[in-house]
Design a protein around this motif. Structure first.
Motif, short mmCIF file in Angstrom:
data_model
loop_
_atom_site.label_atom_id
_atom_site.label_comp_id
_atom_site.label_asym_id
_atom_site.label_seq_id
_atom_site.Cartn_x
_atom_site.Cartn_y
_atom_site.Cartn_z
N ARG A 197 0.83 -1.21 0.00
CA ARG A 197 0.00 0.00 0.00
C ARG A 197 0.87 1.25 0.00
O ARG A 197 0.56 2.24 -0.69
CB ARG A 197 -0.92 -0.01 1.21
N ARG A 201 0.86 4.18 -2.96
CA ARG A 201 0.68 5.63 -2.72
C ARG A 201 1.87 6.43 -3.21
O ARG A 201 1.72 7.53 -3.74
CB ARG A 201 0.45 5.89 -1.23
N SER A 401 -3.21 4.92 14.25
CA SER A 401 -4.30 4.48 13.39
C SER A 401 -5.55 5.34 13.59
O SER A 401 -6.21 5.75 12.61
CB SER A 401 -4.61 3.00 13.67
N ALA A 404 -4.97 8.75 12.08
CA ALA A 404 -5.06 8.73 10.62
C ALA A 404 -6.51 8.72 10.17
O ALA A 404 -6.86 9.36 9.16
CB ALA A 404 -4.32 7.51 10.08
N GLN A 405 -7.36 8.04 10.88
CA GLN A 405 -8.78 8.03 10.53
C GLN A 405 -9.41 9.41 10.73
O GLN A 405 -10.32 9.81 10.00
CB GLN A 405 -9.51 6.99 11.37
N THR A 410 -0.88 11.39 8.52
CA THR A 410 -1.01 10.72 7.22
C THR A 410 -1.14 9.21 7.42
O THR A 410 -0.73 8.65 8.44
CB THR A 410 0.20 11.01 6.33
N ALA A 411 -1.70 8.56 6.40
CA ALA A 411 -1.80 7.11 6.44
C ALA A 411 -0.42 6.47 6.44
O ALA A 411 -0.21 5.41 7.05
CB ALA A 411 -2.61 6.61 5.25
N THR A 412 0.53 7.14 5.78
CA THR A 412 1.89 6.60 5.75
C THR A 412 2.48 6.54 7.15
O THR A 412 3.14 5.56 7.53
CB THR A 412 2.77 7.47 4.84
N ALA A 414 0.83 6.27 9.98
CA ALA A 414 0.16 5.22 10.73
C ALA A 414 0.66 3.84 10.31
O ALA A 414 0.89 2.96 11.15
CB ALA A 414 -1.36 5.32 10.54
N GLU A 415 0.85 3.63 9.01
CA GLU A 415 1.34 2.34 8.55
C GLU A 415 2.79 2.11 8.95
O GLU A 415 3.19 0.97 9.23
CB GLU A 415 1.19 2.25 7.03
N HIS A 418 2.62 0.91 12.45
CA HIS A 418 2.12 -0.46 12.50
C HIS A 418 3.19 -1.43 11.99
O HIS A 418 3.36 -2.53 12.55
CB HIS A 418 0.86 -0.59 11.66
#
Length: 455
Positions: A197, A201, A401, A404-405, A410-412, A414-415, A418
């Motif tokens: 993912r 992106r 997480s 990010a929601q 950013t989603a990056t 959060a990932e 994780h």
């Protein structure tokens, strides 16, 4: 005179019949395709259940198998001992050893000699001789021969039991490895999805001109590394399953459901105490002792072989002058040059070799136990330290997480958090697998299951 010759001839068929009545007959046992095909099949589960419930082994307890439920490592260990093709072949050696004990206990056969002389000169009668001899020397050393064979048979039994113990431990080790790799497969697949993912992106951002090419390449390398790690773990899992099937005598496409592995109790391990247990418990050391005892008896037998071998014979004869005679005869070796010195020296050299091998096995056992205890204690400390870090990392990952929601990060980011957590969990799983496997290896080196106190 003629009647005496006929009386001698009358005994010959009786002697031949007496000899033949005790002879064994030959029974062919060819290799057939049906037998080979049957050996290639997976063992019958009903037979495994029956054999597992009645298992007799000095270190393994019988178990009640239920193939409708997941199998525990101890159950897999018993199945391996019963069904392993290699162990089945090894157990055939025990029959050979018992046959050698049987052969050693047999009495020597008497020796019958017959002779007939037909005189050419007229006026004389036929002469004959008959003798019945027995090797008294073989009777003299018979007890030592039997003792040697019995000690050798005991060594074979202990060697087989030791190999069964090692095979059982290997089955337990593979069960632990499979359980750990199954968890690792899930974690590596999650890591690969996160990396894919992130790469997707990055490629989209690069098309818009928002991301430099070198940063995209970094994401691409991370995705490739995650993919390689997932494939490696999956391949290792498949290999472990195939190794377990081979060990259990199952067909390659067989699938077993394994029970979850309970974490071993955190116990203090004392290398010195474990080594002392190993000296008493290890079946291979007991086999060495039995082999050494067998060789001790062999040395004594070789020493007895230096004395003259005695042969006692009873003779019945009639010469050409019709003079009949009967009397005993004794024959013996004169120990002038040989005196069995070669056999004595070989037997003593074998005894010295066995002693040196026994001492080397003890030395290596102590070194292996010390190394395993040191590795387990060191990795346990690393595991404890990592386990203390994981709650905070899990909390950080959940917070990122949630943020990010909400759009706060950013989603990056959060990932990334994780992915860092997954790396730590993979490291934690690897340490647990390593400690569990090394504890099994430690039990194998000790020669008996570890107690709750670790000794």
């Amino acid at each position: 005179m003629i009647r005496g010759l006929f009386r001698l001839r009358a005994y010959i068929p009786a002697c031949i019949a007496l000899t033949l009545c005790g002879c064994a007959s030959y029974t062919p046992l060819p290799l057939s395709n049906s037998d080979v095909e049957q050996a290639l099949k997976s063992p019958d589960r009903a037979a495994l259940v029956s054999a597992a419930a009645t298992l007799q082994h000095p270190r393994l307890a019988p178990v009640t198998l239920d193939f409708s439920k997941p199998l525990t490592p101890d159950e897999l260990a018993v199945i391996a001992v019963i069904a392993s093709p290699d162990l089945k072949a090894l157990r055939a050696q025990q029959d050979v050893a018992q046959a050698q004990v049987f052969a050693a206990g047999l009495l020597p056969d008497p020796q019958l000699s017959l002779g007939l002389d037909h005189p050419i000169t007229p006026g004389f009668t036929n002469a004959y001789t008959a003798g019945l001899g027995l090797d008294i020397g073989a009777l003299f050393v018979r007890s030592k021969t039997v003792d040697t064979a019995q000690a050798a048979a005991q060594q074979v039994r202990l060697d087989i039991a030791w190999q069964e113990w090692l095979t059982a431990g290997q089955a337990r080790l593979l069960a632990v490895r499979i359980a750990s790799l199954q968890q690792a497969v899930q974690l590596t697949q999650d890591s690969r999805r996160i990396a894919d993912r992130a790469l997707a992106r990055s490629l989209t951002a690069a098309e818009r001109g928002d991301l430099k090419a070198d940063e995209v390449e970094l994401r691409r390398m991370a995705a490739a590394d995650a993919d390689d790690r997932a494939l490696t773990v999956a391949r290792n899992l498949a290999t472990a399953r195939q190794d377990l099937n081979r060990l259990l005598g199952l067909a390659p496409d067989s699938a077993l459901t394994l029970a979850d592995i309970a974490a071993p109790a955190d116990a203090h391990l004392n290398a010195s105490a474990l080594f002392e247990r190993a000296r008493d418990e290890r079946l291979d050391l007991q086999a060495f002792a039995a082999g050494y005892q067998s060789q001790e008896i062999a040395v004594r037998r070789a020493v007895l072989g230096q004395y003259p071998r005695l042969m006692l014979t009873l003779n019945r004869a009639r010469d050409t002058s019709a003079v009949n005679s009967f009397g005993p005869a004794i024959s013996l070796d004169l120990p002038l040059w040989n005196r069995n010195r070669g056999a004595i020296r070989v037997a003593e050299a074998d005894r010295s070799r066995l002693r040196a091998e026994y001492e080397a096995r003890l030395f290596n056992t102590r070194a292996d136990i010390a190394a395993l205890v040191d590795n387990i204690n060191r990795e346990q400390a690393q595991l404890d330290q990592l386990a203390q870090q994981l709650p905070a990392l899990r909390r950080i990952s959940r917070n990122f997480s949630a943020a990010a929601q909400r759009g706060d990060v950013t989603a990056t980011a959060a990932e990334t958090a994780h992915a860092s957590l997954l790396d730590k969990e993979l490291m934690l799983g690897g340490l647990r697998q390593s400690i569990a496997e090394q504890r099994i290896a430690l039990e194998l080196n000790v020669g008996a299951p570890l107690t709750e106190s670790g000794q």
